[in-house]
Motif scaffolding. Structure first.
Motif, short mmCIF file in Angstrom:
data_model
loop_
_atom_site.label_atom_id
_atom_site.label_comp_id
_atom_site.label_asym_id
_atom_site.label_seq_id
_atom_site.Cartn_x
_atom_site.Cartn_y
_atom_site.Cartn_z
N LEU A 49 22.12 11.68 -30.58
CA LEU A 49 22.99 11.48 -29.41
C LEU A 49 22.27 12.04 -28.20
O LEU A 49 21.99 13.24 -28.13
N ASP A 50 21.96 11.18 -27.26
CA ASP A 50 21.23 11.58 -26.05
C ASP A 50 19.94 12.33 -26.39
O ASP A 50 19.58 13.32 -25.75
N GLY A 51 19.27 11.84 -27.44
CA GLY A 51 17.99 12.43 -27.82
C GLY A 51 18.09 13.71 -28.60
O GLY A 51 17.07 14.35 -28.88
N LYS A 52 19.32 14.12 -28.99
CA LYS A 52 19.50 15.37 -29.73
C LYS A 52 20.03 15.06 -31.13
O LYS A 52 20.86 14.16 -31.32
N LEU A 53 19.55 15.83 -32.10
CA LEU A 53 19.93 15.63 -33.49
C LEU A 53 21.33 16.22 -33.73
O LEU A 53 21.60 17.37 -33.41
N ILE A 54 22.19 15.40 -34.32
CA ILE A 54 23.55 15.83 -34.66
C ILE A 54 23.64 15.95 -36.18
O ILE A 54 23.55 14.96 -36.90
N ALA A 88 29.59 10.06 -33.05
CA ALA A 88 28.23 9.74 -33.50
C ALA A 88 28.02 10.18 -34.94
O ALA A 88 27.41 9.44 -35.74
N PHE A 89 28.52 11.34 -35.29
CA PHE A 89 28.35 11.85 -36.65
C PHE A 89 29.12 10.99 -37.65
O PHE A 89 28.60 10.65 -38.72
N ASP A 90 30.37 10.63 -37.31
CA ASP A 90 31.17 9.80 -38.21
C ASP A 90 30.59 8.40 -38.35
O ASP A 90 30.63 7.80 -39.43
N THR A 91 30.05 7.87 -37.25
CA THR A 91 29.43 6.54 -37.31
C THR A 91 28.24 6.53 -38.25
O THR A 91 27.95 5.53 -38.92
N ALA A 92 27.56 7.67 -38.34
CA ALA A 92 26.42 7.79 -39.25
C ALA A 92 26.85 8.15 -40.66
O ALA A 92 26.02 8.54 -41.49
N ALA A 93 28.15 8.01 -40.92
CA ALA A 93 28.72 8.26 -42.26
C ALA A 93 28.45 9.68 -42.75
O ALA A 93 28.19 9.93 -43.93
#
Length: 270
Positions: A248-253, A237-242
């Motif tokens: 992710l599942d309602g939580k901030l990464i 998820a973090f890499d996809t957001a560059a």
């Protein structure tokens, strides 16, 4: 540097236990010339350890040697023997500062990892420089000696400050942090609870004094399938957001969360 989930101490005066120690499942075995050997047996134990190290089969299990302390009458002979020992690492008791490792490197003639034991108030005061010293692969907390020096109990709370300092010092230096071995054998519930506490505090592994402790310690420091899946999802998820904030599942990464997830994946690969 090697990553040790578990390190099993074995008395160097008991060569009949050496092969069993290597077969215990521990990531590392340390032949102990110090506390586990009575003074009259020091020379015999040293010879037994050297003979075994010279003939042991190579494998994934790292085998090291714990020397006697610098203030003891056996240190000089231990150091001379260590220069010719086929050990993967050397454990140094009662470390008091970074300067002693430069001396040890000169005496041994080649770079092999040192594992200092922080087990005195002086050692704890200098834990940051000890962990960052050249050739240090990790630090072991010597809880038994430390509690005796300070006069505190061996419980979790009295030793929490020392453990926290060592975990932070090792994290800053980028080296491993091993917790002290359990005091009792056969108390699996207490062993698992305390090992998990140390893991959550930042320790990367734990020492053991009996083969029966190795399995539970390895399990505590081996990420579960669920933990790995969650860590991979966080990283993806973090890499996809560059590299920016992601949900992710309602939580901030954010970056610190992604770094923690990557650490879990790295330890699983290690």
């Amino acid at each position: 540097m090697a990553q040790f989930r578990s390190l099993l101490f074995t008395p160097a005066s008991r060569p009949d236990r050496f092969d069993r120690a290597l077969a215990s499942g521990a990531d590392a075995v340390c032949l102990d010339l110090e506390d586990a050997v009575a003074p009259p047996d020091k020379a015999t134990a040293r010879s037994a350890a050297l003979d075994y190290l010279a003939s042991r089969p190579t494998g994934e299990v790292k085998v090291g040697l714990r020397l006697n302390g610098r203030a003891t009458p056996w240190f000089d002979d231990d150091l001379k023997a260590a220069a010719h020992a086929r050990a993967d690492f050397f454990m140094i008791p009662k470390a008091s500062g970074a300067q002693e490792f430069a001396m040890l490197q000169r005496a041994l003639g080649e770079a092999r990892p040192f594992w200092p034991l922080v087990e005195t108030p002086e050692g704890l005061m200098r834990a940051w420089e000890i962990a960052a010293a050249p050739a240090v692969g990790g630090v072991l907390f010597g809880a038994f000696d430390y509690s005796a020096e300070v006069g505190c109990e061996m419980g979790w709370e009295p030793l929490l400050f020392a453990r926290s300092q060592i975990a932070a010092a090792c994290a800053r230096a980028g080296v491993e942090a091993l917790d002290a071995p359990p005091a009792a054998v056969g108390e699996d519930e207490a062993l698992l609870a305390e090992t998990d506490r140390a893991r959550r505090l930042g320790f990367t592994g734990r020492a053991c004094i009996h083969p029966s402790q190795v399995g539970p310690v390895n399990a505590a420091y081996t990420p579960s399938a669920e933990e790995l899946a969650k860590a991979q999802a966080v990283v993806t998820a973090f890499d996809t957001a560059a590299g920016g904030p992601a949900l992710l599942d309602g939580k901030l990464i954010e970056l610190p969360v992604a770094r923690a997830a990557r650490r879990i994946l790295e330890r699983a690969r290690g």
